[in-house]
Design a protein around this motif. Sequence first.
Motif, PDB file in Angstrom:
ATOM      1  N   GLN A  13       0.751  -1.189   0.310  1.00 47.91           N
ATOM      2  CA  GLN A  13       0.081   0.122   0.062  1.00 47.91           C
ATOM      3  C   GLN A  13       0.815   1.395  -0.015  1.00 47.91           C
ATOM      4  OE1 GLN A  13      -2.419  -0.286   3.390  1.00 47.91           O
ATOM      5  NE2 GLN A  13      -4.139  -0.903   2.250  1.00 47.91           N
ATOM      6  N   VAL A  14       0.164   2.244  -0.588  1.00 42.38           N
ATOM      7  CA  VAL A  14       0.741   3.697  -0.519  1.00 42.38           C
ATOM      8  C   VAL A  14      -0.347   4.376   0.335  1.00 42.38           C
ATOM      9  CG1 VAL A  14       1.540   5.536  -1.303  1.00 42.38           C
ATOM     10  CG2 VAL A  14       2.196   3.331  -2.641  1.00 42.38           C
ATOM     11  N   LYS A  15      -0.096   5.136   1.465  1.00 45.45           N
ATOM     12  CA  LYS A  15      -0.981   5.726   2.159  1.00 45.45           C
ATOM     13  C   LYS A  15      -0.798   7.229   1.923  1.00 45.45           C
ATOM     14  CE  LYS A  15      -1.625   2.257   5.721  1.00 45.45           C
ATOM     15  NZ  LYS A  15      -1.537   1.898   7.245  1.00 45.45           N
ATOM     16  N   GLN A  16      -2.062   7.966   1.625  1.00 42.34           N
ATOM     17  CA  GLN A  16      -2.108   9.445   1.190  1.00 42.34           C
ATOM     18  C   GLN A  16      -2.952  10.074   1.935  1.00 42.34           C
ATOM     19  OE1 GLN A  16      -2.762   9.774  -2.915  1.00 42.34           O
ATOM     20  NE2 GLN A  16      -2.838  11.804  -3.060  1.00 42.34           N
ATOM     21  N   SER A  17      -2.389  11.252   2.179  1.00 37.78           N
ATOM     22  CA  SER A  17      -3.398  12.223   3.186  1.00 37.78           C
ATOM     23  C   SER A  17      -2.931  13.792   2.640  1.00 37.78           C
ATOM     24  CB  SER A  17      -3.004  12.201   4.551  1.00 37.78           C
ATOM     25  OG  SER A  17      -1.832  12.254   4.927  1.00 37.78           O
ATOM     26  N   PRO A  18      -3.813  14.834   2.813  1.00 34.71           N
ATOM     27  CA  PRO A  18      -5.090  14.634   3.354  1.00 34.71           C
ATOM     28  C   PRO A  18      -5.991  14.031   1.980  1.00 34.71           C
ATOM     29  CG  PRO A  18      -5.019  17.117   2.754  1.00 34.71           C
ATOM     30  CD  PRO A  18      -3.669  15.892   2.722  1.00 34.71           C
ATOM     31  N   GLN A  19      -7.438  13.769   2.506  1.00 36.98           N
ATOM     32  CA  GLN A  19      -8.174  13.259   1.435  1.00 36.98           C
ATOM     33  C   GLN A  19      -8.536  14.411   0.561  1.00 36.98           C
ATOM     34  OE1 GLN A  19     -11.697  11.457   3.054  1.00 36.98           O
ATOM     35  NE2 GLN A  19     -12.135  10.321   1.229  1.00 36.98           N
ATOM     36  N   SER A  20      -8.759  15.513   1.087  1.00 39.86           N
ATOM     37  CA  SER A  20      -8.981  16.815   0.533  1.00 39.86           C
ATOM     38  C   SER A  20      -8.301  18.023   1.049  1.00 39.86           C
ATOM     39  CB  SER A  20     -10.845  17.097   0.576  1.00 39.86           C
ATOM     40  OG  SER A  20     -11.251  17.044   1.648  1.00 39.86           O
ATOM     41  N   LEU A  21      -8.234  18.949   0.356  1.00 45.57           N
ATOM     42  CA  LEU A  21      -7.552  20.427   0.660  1.00 45.57           C
ATOM     43  C   LEU A  21      -8.204  21.440   0.050  1.00 45.57           C
ATOM     44  CD1 LEU A  21      -4.795  21.143   2.230  1.00 45.57           C
ATOM     45  CD2 LEU A  21      -3.563  20.415   0.209  1.00 45.57           C
ATOM     46  N   ILE A  22      -8.266  22.299   0.829  1.00 49.86           N
ATOM     47  CA  ILE A  22      -8.560  23.746   0.434  1.00 49.86           C
ATOM     48  C   ILE A  22      -7.451  24.664   0.486  1.00 49.86           C
ATOM     49  CG2 ILE A  22     -10.321  25.719   0.392  1.00 49.86           C
ATOM     50  CD1 ILE A  22     -12.518  23.676   1.285  1.00 49.86           C
ATOM     51  N   VAL A  23      -7.075  25.490  -0.503  1.00 44.65           N
ATOM     52  CA  VAL A  23      -5.971  26.271  -0.467  1.00 44.65           C
ATOM     53  C   VAL A  23      -6.382  27.693  -0.868  1.00 44.65           C
ATOM     54  CG1 VAL A  23      -3.356  26.869  -0.945  1.00 44.65           C
ATOM     55  CG2 VAL A  23      -4.173  24.596  -0.173  1.00 44.65           C
ATOM     56  N   GLN A  24      -5.852  28.936  -0.633  1.00 43.54           N
ATOM     57  CA  GLN A  24      -5.902  30.202  -1.227  1.00 43.54           C
ATOM     58  C   GLN A  24      -5.072  30.416  -2.126  1.00 43.54           C
ATOM     59  OE1 GLN A  24      -9.416  30.882   0.204  1.00 43.54           O
ATOM     60  NE2 GLN A  24      -8.528  33.019  -0.766  1.00 43.54           N
ATOM     61  N   LYS A  25      -5.532  31.096  -3.280  1.00 50.46           N
ATOM     62  CA  LYS A  25      -4.594  31.259  -4.359  1.00 50.46           C
ATOM     63  C   LYS A  25      -3.285  31.945  -3.647  1.00 50.46           C
ATOM     64  CE  LYS A  25      -4.322  34.146  -8.537  1.00 50.46           C
ATOM     65  NZ  LYS A  25      -4.928  35.170  -9.490  1.00 50.46           N
ATOM     66  N   GLY A  26      -2.046  31.383  -4.463  1.00 48.09           N
ATOM     67  CA  GLY A  26      -0.794  32.230  -3.688  1.00 48.09           C
ATOM     68  C   GLY A  26      -0.287  31.033  -2.524  1.00 48.09           C
ATOM     69  N   THR A  39      -7.364  16.375  -8.574  1.00 42.59           N
ATOM     70  CA  THR A  39      -6.982  15.465  -7.882  1.00 42.59           C
ATOM     71  C   THR A  39      -5.710  14.859  -7.910  1.00 42.59           C
ATOM     72  OG1 THR A  39      -9.382  14.643  -7.797  1.00 42.59           O
ATOM     73  CG2 THR A  39      -7.739  12.978  -6.917  1.00 42.59           C
ATOM     74  N   TYR A  40      -4.796  14.653  -6.818  1.00 42.89           N
ATOM     75  CA  TYR A  40      -3.543  14.335  -7.076  1.00 42.89           C
ATOM     76  C   TYR A  40      -3.222  12.813  -6.580  1.00 42.89           C
ATOM     77  CZ  TYR A  40      -2.445  19.149  -8.595  1.00 42.89           C
ATOM     78  OH  TYR A  40      -2.565  20.461  -9.060  1.00 42.89           O
ATOM     79  N   PHE A  41      -2.520  11.970  -7.403  1.00 44.17           N
ATOM     80  CA  PHE A  41      -2.284  10.599  -6.724  1.00 44.17           C
ATOM     81  C   PHE A  41      -0.728  10.560  -6.564  1.00 44.17           C
ATOM     82  CE2 PHE A  41      -6.397   8.885  -7.129  1.00 44.17           C
ATOM     83  CZ  PHE A  41      -7.107   9.616  -7.889  1.00 44.17           C
ATOM     84  N   CYS A  42      -0.348  10.033  -5.340  1.00 46.48           N
ATOM     85  CA  CYS A  42       0.885   9.617  -5.126  1.00 46.48           C
ATOM     86  C   CYS A  42       0.946   8.272  -5.791  1.00 46.48           C
ATOM     87  CB  CYS A  42       1.545   9.736  -3.906  1.00 46.48           C
ATOM     88  SG  CYS A  42       0.623   8.837  -2.669  1.00 46.48           S
ATOM     89  N   ALA A  43       2.079   7.658  -6.003  1.00 45.52           N
ATOM     90  CA  ALA A  43       2.114   6.229  -6.617  1.00 45.52           C
ATOM     91  C   ALA A  43       3.667   5.724  -6.251  1.00 45.52           C
ATOM     92  CB  ALA A  43       1.923   6.135  -7.937  1.00 45.52           C
ATOM     93  N   ALA A  44       3.909   4.258  -6.366  1.00 48.29           N
ATOM     94  CA  ALA A  44       5.069   3.846  -6.146  1.00 48.29           C
ATOM     95  C   ALA A  44       5.271   2.512  -6.947  1.00 48.29           C
ATOM     96  CB  ALA A  44       5.238   3.376  -4.675  1.00 48.29           C
ATOM     97  N   SER A  45       6.304   2.367  -7.353  1.00 49.51           N
ATOM     98  CA  SER A  45       6.588   1.236  -8.203  1.00 49.51           C
ATOM     99  C   SER A  45       8.076   0.534  -7.849  1.00 49.51           C
ATOM    100  CB  SER A  45       6.772   1.599  -9.813  1.00 49.51           C
ATOM    101  OG  SER A  45       7.296   0.465 -10.482  1.00 49.51           O
ATOM    102  N   MET A  46       8.089  -0.630  -7.687  1.00 51.05           N
ATOM    103  CA  MET A  46       9.325  -1.429  -7.195  1.00 51.05           C
ATOM    104  C   MET A  46      10.324  -1.897  -8.234  1.00 51.05           C
ATOM    105  SD  MET A  46       7.762  -4.916  -5.544  1.00 51.05           S
ATOM    106  CE  MET A  46       6.497  -3.850  -4.617  1.00 51.05           C
ATOM    107  N   LYS A  47      11.532  -2.106  -7.999  1.00 46.90           N
ATOM    108  CA  LYS A  47      12.408  -2.708  -8.993  1.00 46.90           C
ATOM    109  C   LYS A  47      12.168  -4.153  -8.897  1.00 46.90           C
ATOM    110  CE  LYS A  47      15.925  -2.599  -5.206  1.00 46.90           C
ATOM    111  NZ  LYS A  47      15.286  -1.729  -4.172  1.00 46.90           N
ATOM    112  N   GLY A  48      12.767  -4.923  -9.912  1.00 49.76           N
ATOM    113  CA  GLY A  48      12.630  -6.314  -9.963  1.00 49.76           C
ATOM    114  C   GLY A  48      11.519  -6.796 -10.391  1.00 49.76           C
ATOM    115  N   GLY A  49      10.933  -7.992 -10.220  1.00 48.92           N
ATOM    116  CA  GLY A  49       9.957  -8.727 -10.980  1.00 48.92           C
ATOM    117  C   GLY A  49       8.543  -8.015 -11.172  1.00 48.92           C
TER     118      GLY A  49
END
Lengths: 114, 115
Positions: A3-16, A87-97
Amino acid sequence: QQQVKQSPQSLIVQKGGISIINCAYENTAFDYFPWYQQFPGKGPALLIAIRPDVSEKKEGRFTISFNKSAKQFSLHIMDSQPGDSATYFCAASMKGGSSYKLIFGSGTRLLVRP
Amino acid sequence: GAGVSQSPSNKVTEKGKDVELRCDPISGHTALYWYRQSLGQGLEFLIYFQGNSAPDKSGLPSDRFSAERTGGSVSTLTIQRTQQEDSAVYLCASSRTGANTGELFFGEGSRLTVL
């Protein structure tokens, strides 16, 4: 372990402002960490990626910070703009098989207010 | 076109019917993936093709799901006897070299609604 655990689920930011999204992983076999950006009705698209041999990578307003010992990585969006709202997703990939496979986090919905 | 093409873009079906979703990858990309995106959820890996073979089908949720790829190009994901929990956006991606060494290019997805 896969698993890759991501946070926060949602985010509100002001311009700048700075948007920060965090991800954590357990499997030390992961060695490639991309971030994908998805606009409504579209498929995800690669934004920026990092490998564990560096602690930071910057491309324009987007920066990945990587902490190998903590097994955490984060996306920082500087000077956030309304056009960054997506929507932004982080991800991961492993070396090898299993190097073909990309494991995604659960996503963060970012809203940048004008 | 230059990108990954998926069809249909939207599909509404009744519970129990079979559906076929099609993916046309970028020309020359040997790696092809299917992912599922449920509302508010991340991307769930379903299956990976290298050429016409599928070395990893581990993400297919049940035996109602199957996929094939022909000519090293077009892929079809088939869902038999659809259930309401199959409702999701099905995303196809292709890559020239695979996830660890290259970028995945995604299509816009096929939104499946099972009534």
